[in-house]
Design a protein around this motif. Sequence first.
Motif, mmCIF file in Angstrom:
data_model
loop_
_atom_site.group_PDB
_atom_site.id
_atom_site.type_symbol
_atom_site.label_atom_id
_atom_site.label_comp_id
_atom_site.label_asym_id
_atom_site.label_seq_id
_atom_site.Cartn_x
_atom_site.Cartn_y
_atom_site.Cartn_z
ATOM 1 N N LEU A 184 0.896 -1.177 0.034
ATOM 2 C CA LEU A 184 0.111 -0.062 -0.093
ATOM 3 C C LEU A 184 0.844 1.240 -0.013
ATOM 4 C CD1 LEU A 184 -2.756 -1.139 2.629
ATOM 5 C CD2 LEU A 184 -3.073 -1.078 0.028
ATOM 6 N N GLY A 185 2.178 1.285 0.420
ATOM 7 C CA GLY A 185 2.951 2.392 0.517
ATOM 8 C C GLY A 185 3.754 2.584 -0.480
ATOM 9 N N GLY A 186 3.660 1.529 -1.668
ATOM 10 C CA GLY A 186 4.236 1.774 -3.037
ATOM 11 C C GLY A 186 5.526 1.127 -3.107
ATOM 12 N N PHE A 187 5.776 0.139 -2.402
ATOM 13 C CA PHE A 187 6.914 -0.687 -2.611
ATOM 14 C C PHE A 187 6.506 -2.149 -3.050
ATOM 15 C CE2 PHE A 187 7.936 2.898 0.450
ATOM 16 C CZ PHE A 187 9.035 3.212 -0.144
ATOM 17 N N PRO A 188 5.993 -2.545 -4.201
ATOM 18 C CA PRO A 188 5.371 -3.866 -4.439
ATOM 19 C C PRO A 188 6.614 -4.997 -4.169
ATOM 20 C CG PRO A 188 5.561 -2.581 -6.078
ATOM 21 C CD PRO A 188 5.534 -1.429 -5.107
ATOM 22 N N GLY A 189 7.997 -4.377 -4.696
ATOM 23 C CA GLY A 189 9.065 -5.269 -4.698
ATOM 24 C C GLY A 189 9.352 -5.742 -3.371
ATOM 25 N N SER A 190 9.096 -4.998 -2.240
ATOM 26 C CA SER A 190 9.514 -5.328 -0.907
ATOM 27 C C SER A 190 8.343 -6.382 -0.406
ATOM 28 C CB SER A 190 9.565 -4.169 -0.029
ATOM 29 O OG SER A 190 10.658 -3.214 -0.420
ATOM 30 N N THR A 191 7.051 -5.948 -0.933
ATOM 31 C CA THR A 191 6.045 -7.152 -0.773
ATOM 32 C C THR A 191 6.628 -8.638 -1.095
ATOM 33 O OG1 THR A 191 4.442 -5.425 -0.809
ATOM 34 C CG2 THR A 191 3.617 -7.506 -1.114
ATOM 35 N N HIS A 192 7.201 -8.718 -2.055
ATOM 36 C CA HIS A 192 7.430 -9.965 -2.858
ATOM 37 C C HIS A 192 8.534 -10.396 -1.914
ATOM 38 C CE1 HIS A 192 8.997 -12.744 -5.707
ATOM 39 N NE2 HIS A 192 10.059 -12.312 -5.486
ATOM 40 N N VAL A 193 9.496 -9.675 -1.661
ATOM 41 C CA VAL A 193 10.462 -10.176 -0.703
ATOM 42 C C VAL A 193 9.888 -10.744 0.664
ATOM 43 C CG1 VAL A 193 12.609 -9.465 0.777
ATOM 44 C CG2 VAL A 193 12.126 -8.515 -1.601
ATOM 45 N N MET A 194 9.145 -10.046 1.324
ATOM 46 C CA MET A 194 8.365 -10.342 2.626
ATOM 47 C C MET A 194 7.764 -12.071 2.429
ATOM 48 S SD MET A 194 9.487 -8.393 4.838
ATOM 49 C CE MET A 194 8.592 -9.020 6.052
ATOM 50 N N LEU A 195 7.338 -12.210 1.201
ATOM 51 C CA LEU A 195 6.283 -13.217 1.176
ATOM 52 C C LEU A 195 6.707 -14.218 0.117
ATOM 53 C CD1 LEU A 195 2.864 -11.557 0.560
ATOM 54 C CD2 LEU A 195 3.659 -12.379 2.806
ATOM 55 N N ARG A 196 8.255 -14.377 -0.325
ATOM 56 C CA ARG A 196 8.724 -15.189 -1.303
ATOM 57 C C ARG A 196 8.754 -16.585 -0.892
ATOM 58 N NH1 ARG A 196 14.274 -12.097 -1.871
ATOM 59 N NH2 ARG A 196 15.045 -12.102 0.329
ATOM 60 N N ASP A 197 9.031 -16.751 0.510
ATOM 61 C CA ASP A 197 9.007 -18.006 1.143
ATOM 62 C C ASP A 197 8.017 -18.500 1.650
ATOM 63 O OD1 ASP A 197 11.933 -18.092 0.312
ATOM 64 O OD2 ASP A 197 12.496 -16.981 2.237
ATOM 65 N N THR A 198 6.941 -17.824 1.773
ATOM 66 C CA THR A 198 5.543 -18.211 2.452
ATOM 67 C C THR A 198 4.682 -18.811 1.163
ATOM 68 O OG1 THR A 198 5.768 -16.335 3.706
ATOM 69 C CG2 THR A 198 3.735 -17.343 3.506
ATOM 70 N N GLN A 199 4.429 -20.030 1.662
ATOM 71 C CA GLN A 199 3.356 -20.974 0.469
ATOM 72 C C GLN A 199 1.896 -20.813 1.024
ATOM 73 O OE1 GLN A 199 4.823 -22.240 -2.182
ATOM 74 N NE2 GLN A 199 6.687 -21.202 -1.256
#
Length: 986
Positions: free
Chosen positions: A97-112
């Motif tokens: 929501l803050g405009g950092f979609p790449g960081s969203t990917h990083v936070m969730l990349r290992d979460t299935q």
Amino acid sequence: MISPEAEAIRLLAVTRSKSKMFEYHVPENRHIQVSSSVSNLVDLGIGILGDQNSDNNGVQQPNLLFSARYFDSLNGSQIQSNDGPYLKLLSAIAYYLGGFPGSTHVMLRDTQSLNIDASGIENLILRVLRKDRIALDLDPDNSLSSFISIANESFTRFLDTGDTEENLRTTFSKLRDAALHDGNDRELFLADVLQVLIGKYLEHSIWLSLPSFSGAEKQLWSPYILKQNAIKELWPAQMLLGSNGVFNGSSAVVQMPTSAGKTKSAELIIRSAILKGRSKVSVIVAPFRALCQEICNSLIDEFQGEPNVKVSLVSDVMQDDFTIELQELFYVIILTPEKLDFILRHNPEFSNSIGLIIFDEAHLFDDPFRGPKFEMLLASLKSKLSPQIQRILISAVMPNSEEIGSWFIGDQCKNVIARDLHPTAKSTAFVNWLGQNGQLSFRNESDVNREDFFVPFLLSEQQLTLKGRETKERFFPVKNDPGSIALSLGCRLVQSGSVAIFCGRKDSVSSLCSVVVDAFDRDATIANPADFGDEIELSRLQRYIKNTLGDHLDYHKASLLGILPHHGSTPQGLRLSVEYALQKEHSKFVICTSTLAQGVNLPIRYLIVTTDRQGEDEIKTRDFHNLIGRAGRALKYTEGTTIFANDSIIREAWRLSHTKELLDPSNSEMCLSRLSILVEPRPDDETQASFYDRNRRVVEAEVGLFLLQVLSEIRANESITEKAKILAENTLAYFQADVEGKQALVNYFVDRAHQIAEQEPSVEKRVIFSKSVLSLSDTQDVHNFLEERVDEINLVNSAEELLERLWPIIHVKNEDFPKKIESTRLLAASILWIKGSGFAEIFNLLEDEDFSKATAKRKRRPNVDIIVSLCENLIGFRCSLVVGSCLEILQLFDRYNREKDSIFKQLQKMLRYGIKQRLEIKLYELGFSDRNLVVELAGIISDDLAGLELSALQNSFRTNLVSISEVISTKYPAYFTKKLNDFLAE
């Protein structure tokens, strides 16, 4: 609106400090004690997210970044280890929501999948944020399950077709209403947030945004959108491009930070132009060969499987080796400004086929070497390109972008300022050595005089083992030594992410390699970076460096530790291999110069700065921000950290003040014309006058070349004065000058044009001379030299023999050749080079020579970097230019045997690449950019080769694939395996 106050900001700093102690591997018994009060911010962070549903249209980005960083740090601090999955989800939401979609990917990349007692809403959020397909394990007895299932199905349909937008909004709204009626507090909160997420996703979704922004119907975009490697939504900077009409043909100057998706944006601009029928030929101009190569590699990957689009990297050899066939194909052509200038001199009508032209790293007008040609090229193009052609200038930092746009594009130019839309958060730290230990002091983003928090116990001097008869104590790192401090920090931080150490000079790269090798040889107790890379790929790189540069050098020894070099004299094949190894994290540690800032995208988490110098000069603020923008690669990390290793900065007020100015992007230098030197007085100071004279010579040479081209195009009834005046008025220098300066510049151009006309009155010669890349005086010297030797040249039967015939003029016209080395020795080195001899053999030939300047009193012995620069730059580039000019000029002589043209062209490429056979050269230009490799490949396929056409080469490669794969996998880095796969897939 909910906002963090002073106490909340203090608690965030404490939480970040605790998190970084784990990130930086500080022993837990040395961690600072953190009170449980830091957990009190959870409610505030959730409140900021919940505030997105209020009537004030959402929370400003700084508040959302506060929330994202807090949840990210709280998870990293292990204070609430049981809540890790929930904290990561909250952080991912806030980043998105803050405009950092790449960081969203990083936070969730290992979460299935998630299970945080929210009835499956959490997994629907996970899916919306990742845009992938995950199974939702729903409880059939839960009253929310049916609403979740319907919303999930609606989301799937939208991802597949782009239809049912209103249905998607409705189903998610009904899920929120159901949670309000039947859900618990967490379910209601997440359902609220989910509705906001869907709204933002729909705004950014390429199903809706690209057709709207480009004017091309959704059906036209559908084949791309459904490709597996297509993006699913536009990032903030790309949304800004769209809203400014750039995807619909508007010309623009774009300021876009590093890693914000510049290459992806260029791809979308090209696709829009193709779909709307605006461009059959799209051109991307980039100033560095390495950047051209990277852009080409990326676009080949993106357009793979689209046979109607041909992506081509044009060679930087200055010969007419480029053709296009405008039939059913769309062309994407990547090249340097110098090559574009050469093509337009030989084929002026090429400009008529261009529908879109993009200039990357377009801030180089004031570069002392590339700037004059870049400006004159654009000045020339202003009158050649149709107003309908879309023109894009892209740069990370261009403070006077509006001025540049008004000059090159005109009043219709869109000024797109996305420079503050960094794709990842940034932090800045300074080494602060207190007593026996060094720590990192993290500074406030808006004021480096204020400390936000610190991370202790990161550095301490350790005594090293002495060798032989040594008695003097040795330590690592050495207090007050930025180089050894940077190495010590790098070996610690590499455990958590990729590290780059910035040096101001390429010899400093070699020196730091020596320091770290010596530290390990003396049993320093530090982490070995090789332990955090790919063992197999590192071993391939180590063998390659040994074979390329020799095993006695510290570059090879450092590579055994997983530490790689990267600077301007790194051989082409090694440089590409290092970049690929870093991109794929085969290695996570590089020691580099400003080459890191030249547009090459590497996944760096930590940039450690040892100096604020770039060569002999202080680094420009603009260049420094281009450099530090490399830290924090989007989709890899949520934050990039710049660390200043010189601990005197924090202790000496003037150094800190200087660094503060350097860190402030508002201090970035304006992009000013180098041509203004033509109307500036010569300084009285001798040192300044020497720089003035050198810079003016470069400018005068480039202006002369373009004026000569103008004169070659003048028709009988046209005025030299008027043509020169038009060219002058098209320059950036004219645009930026005052009234007096404008007139002075016009006068210079007019006078210089008449001087050229008098110096070379022959129209026929002007036409030929204008195609040379040498100055008029140099070209005339070459003409006179050749005129006496045409008959000798006609007898030449080999490239080596031709080189020997031309060597006297080649040597004289290569001003950068070492003045204290005999011409015959340099010829011998050049012959070894074109025969494919290794750098070690050429080094052995010249190891006793003096490479110092003519006025120097001390002898300068060569090292491998000097030899590489001699071969790839002086012999490979400058000598090749002189040979090309010789070929142009020989067309004036009727008695010249034009059957010898092929030998000239062969010699040009032999000099450029350091190889001799046509097949080897062809393979090199196809991307197998290593001299030894192409020789081996040519030996394997030569017996089965039916020709040098692409299809014939591919067939021969497939026939011999086992042998080829074995050679590449055993002797060469993974980069060349990728090139092999790409080549066979074309």
